[in-house]
Enzyme design. Structure first.
Site, PDB file in Angstrom:
ATOM      1  N   GLY A 159     -27.279  10.427 -61.512  1.00  0.00           N
ATOM      2  CA  GLY A 159     -27.586  11.708 -61.835  1.00  0.00           C
ATOM      3  C   GLY A 159     -28.970  11.779 -62.500  1.00  0.00           C
ATOM      4  N   SER A 160     -29.587  12.773 -62.170  1.00  0.00           N
ATOM      5  CA  SER A 160     -31.085  13.264 -62.955  1.00  0.00           C
ATOM      6  C   SER A 160     -31.745  14.285 -62.400  1.00  0.00           C
ATOM      7  CB  SER A 160     -31.866  11.910 -62.473  1.00  0.00           C
ATOM      8  OG  SER A 160     -33.196  12.044 -63.323  1.00  0.00           O
TER       9      SER A 160
END
Length: 218
Positions: free
Chosen positions: A187-188
């Protein structure tokens, strides 16, 4: 649907950990069926989580020289005019796509052309929606020139959980629109910087798909 090569080490580690959990449950609680079932369930959940996180579905790229495609699956969290100080050093329109842990984490080239600039920056691990994450977090900056004076910059940005950014392009490479250019684990977000006056085709909080959703038109 295939399993992404960046996930092989993680999958091997999870399999080893799962086997250790099951062994410990059976060794230390040989007569307790509940503990055995809990260990089996936990092992299955861990393996399924890794399999879904590193999934790499086959997609049909929405190719068009006028399009700027979304570089990632996720949700649009920023559309604003900003000062881009690393490469262009002028005002640009920033469109940011946030990837949650449940999204596909393959990153794709928003346009095709020549890679004019590629640089990795070590940094912090602020949450991906933090205003300073674009300039202070671990990140890579890539600029692709589609044709003379038509350039798009995009950044892979690490978040609080994402501690590994992978990118496969380098300066001087010829790349195709929508082709895989990298991967961010757990996630980012990805920021895209476009010329002022570019027609933006998405809205805040819109869900987008990498290589398919048209973020903007040049």
């Amino acid at each position: 649907m295939k399993f992404h090569r960046e996930g092989y080490a993680s999958l091997a580690l999870v399999i080893v950990v799962s086997a250790a959990i099951i062994w410990a449950a059976r060794y230390f609680f040989p007569e307790t069926a509940f503990v055995h079932y809990f260990a089996y369930t936990l092992a299955v959940v861990l393996i399924i989580t890794i399999l879904q996180f590193f999934r790499d579905p086959a997609i049909k790229i929405n190719k068009n020289e006028s399009f700027v495609l979304s570089p990632a699956d996720g949700k649009v969290v920023v559309i604003e005019e900003v000062e881009e100080s690393e490469y262009f050093k002028d005002r640009r329109i920033q469109v940011s796509v946030f990837m949650s842990p449940v999204n596909v984490h393959v990153n794709r080239n928003p346009i095709g052309g020549l890679v004019k600039y590629a640089k990795y920056h070590p940094g912090l691990y602020l949450v991906a929606w933090h205003p300073k994450s674009s300039t202070e977090n671990e990140r890579t900056t890539i600029v692709i020139e589609q044709k003379p004076k038509v350039e798009v910059l995009f950044r892979q940005i690490a978040g609080a959980l994402a501690r590994r950014i992978v990118f496969y392009v380098k300066e001087g490479d010829k790349v195709g629109q929508g082709e895989e250019m990298g991967f961010i684990k757990f996630g980012s977000r990805v920021d895209v910087f476009l010329p002022i006056g570019t027609k933006i085709n998405v809205e805040l909080n819109q869900v987008v798909k990498g290589g398919r959703t048209v973020l903007a038109e040049i």
